[in-house]
Motif scaffolding. Structure first.
Motif, PDB file in Angstrom:
ATOM      1  N   LEU A 115      -8.329  -6.509  -5.613  1.00 50.15           N
ATOM      2  CA  LEU A 115      -7.262  -5.473  -5.834  1.00 50.15           C
ATOM      3  C   LEU A 115      -7.637  -4.027  -5.366  1.00 50.15           C
ATOM      4  O   LEU A 115      -8.826  -3.454  -5.521  1.00 50.15           O
ATOM      5  N   ASN A 116      -6.635  -3.198  -4.867  1.00 49.98           N
ATOM      6  CA  ASN A 116      -6.655  -2.094  -4.314  1.00 49.98           C
ATOM      7  C   ASN A 116      -5.933  -1.391  -5.627  1.00 49.98           C
ATOM      8  O   ASN A 116      -4.987  -2.045  -6.126  1.00 49.98           O
ATOM      9  N   GLY A 136      -4.075   2.188  -6.995  1.00 52.07           N
ATOM     10  CA  GLY A 136      -3.151   3.176  -6.687  1.00 52.07           C
ATOM     11  C   GLY A 136      -2.622   4.131  -7.718  1.00 52.07           C
ATOM     12  O   GLY A 136      -2.542   3.976  -8.963  1.00 52.07           O
ATOM     13  N   ALA A 185      -5.520   6.283  -3.320  1.00 45.83           N
ATOM     14  CA  ALA A 185      -5.631   4.799  -3.691  1.00 45.83           C
ATOM     15  C   ALA A 185      -7.073   4.736  -3.448  1.00 45.83           C
ATOM     16  O   ALA A 185      -8.073   5.266  -2.898  1.00 45.83           O
ATOM     17  N   ALA A 196      -1.091   1.898 -10.399  1.00 45.47           N
ATOM     18  CA  ALA A 196      -0.452   0.699  -9.930  1.00 45.47           C
ATOM     19  C   ALA A 196      -1.681  -0.140  -9.118  1.00 45.47           C
ATOM     20  O   ALA A 196      -2.728   0.343  -8.855  1.00 45.47           O
ATOM     21  N   ALA A 197      -1.380  -1.398  -8.972  1.00 49.72           N
ATOM     22  CA  ALA A 197      -2.395  -2.394  -8.598  1.00 49.72           C
ATOM     23  C   ALA A 197      -1.927  -3.460  -7.576  1.00 49.72           C
ATOM     24  O   ALA A 197      -0.620  -3.737  -7.707  1.00 49.72           O
ATOM     25  N   GLY A 212      -1.713  -3.400  -4.331  1.00 49.39           N
ATOM     26  CA  GLY A 212      -1.232  -2.867  -2.918  1.00 49.39           C
ATOM     27  C   GLY A 212      -2.364  -2.523  -1.907  1.00 49.39           C
ATOM     28  O   GLY A 212      -3.410  -2.903  -1.956  1.00 49.39           O
ATOM     29  N   TYR A 224       2.934  -2.464  -3.849  1.00 48.89           N
ATOM     30  CA  TYR A 224       2.072  -2.414  -5.114  1.00 48.89           C
ATOM     31  C   TYR A 224       2.969  -3.265  -6.145  1.00 48.89           C
ATOM     32  O   TYR A 224       4.266  -2.961  -5.906  1.00 48.89           O
ATOM     33  N   ASN A 225       2.305  -4.290  -6.960  1.00 48.53           N
ATOM     34  CA  ASN A 225       3.376  -5.108  -7.707  1.00 48.53           C
ATOM     35  C   ASN A 225       3.071  -5.157  -8.956  1.00 48.53           C
ATOM     36  O   ASN A 225       3.549  -5.733  -9.746  1.00 48.53           O
ATOM     37  N   TRP A 233       2.310  -2.238 -12.171  1.00 43.74           N
ATOM     38  CA  TRP A 233       2.629  -0.815 -12.744  1.00 43.74           C
ATOM     39  C   TRP A 233       2.482  -0.740 -14.025  1.00 43.74           C
ATOM     40  O   TRP A 233       2.710  -1.458 -14.964  1.00 43.74           O
TER      41      TRP A 233
END
Length: 120
Positions: A32-33, A35, A50, A97-98, A100, A107-108, A110
């Motif tokens: 994961l990135n 953000g 991010a 968020a994670a 993306g 990002y999907n 939240w």
């Protein structure tokens, strides 16, 4: 699935600092990135920062450079947003968020958001 819980928001005077935290749980984080985004009333959501979970590479858009810093603590599964020299225009709900890209796309996952209010 990934669960994200933000904390650390509040009321601060202009020029002050806040550190937001995002506790992360769920699927393997190594892919994961992470953000941070923000949304002020009546405005579109704005990408803030991010970080890449593995390696720690970061990206801060130009408007936030020099004032905002993003970091992560692998041992605590937590992502931080350090905000300094805050301005009234930084007032917004801040979301973690994670999943993306490092430049704030797609990002999907939240969190629920945490309110930051900067008084003048």
């Amino acid at each position: 699935q990934v669960q994200l819980v933000e904390s650390g928001g509040g009321l601060v005077q202009a020029g002050g600092s806040l550190r937001l935290s995002c506790a992360v749980s769920g699927r393997a984080l190594s892919f994961l990135n992470m953000g941070w985004f923000r949304q002020a009333p009546g405005q579109e959501r704005e990408f803030v920062a991010a970080v890449k979970w593995i390696g720690g590479n970061t990206y801060i858009p130009d408007p936030m450079k020099g004032r905002f810093t993003i970091s992560r603590d692998g041992a605590k599964n937590t992502v931080y947003l350090q905000m300094n020299s805050l301005k009234p225009e930084d007032t917004a709900v801040y979301y973690c968020a994670a999943g993306g890209s490092l430049i704030g796309e797609a990002y999907n996952y939240w969190g629920q958001g945490t309110q930051v209010t900067v008084s003048s």
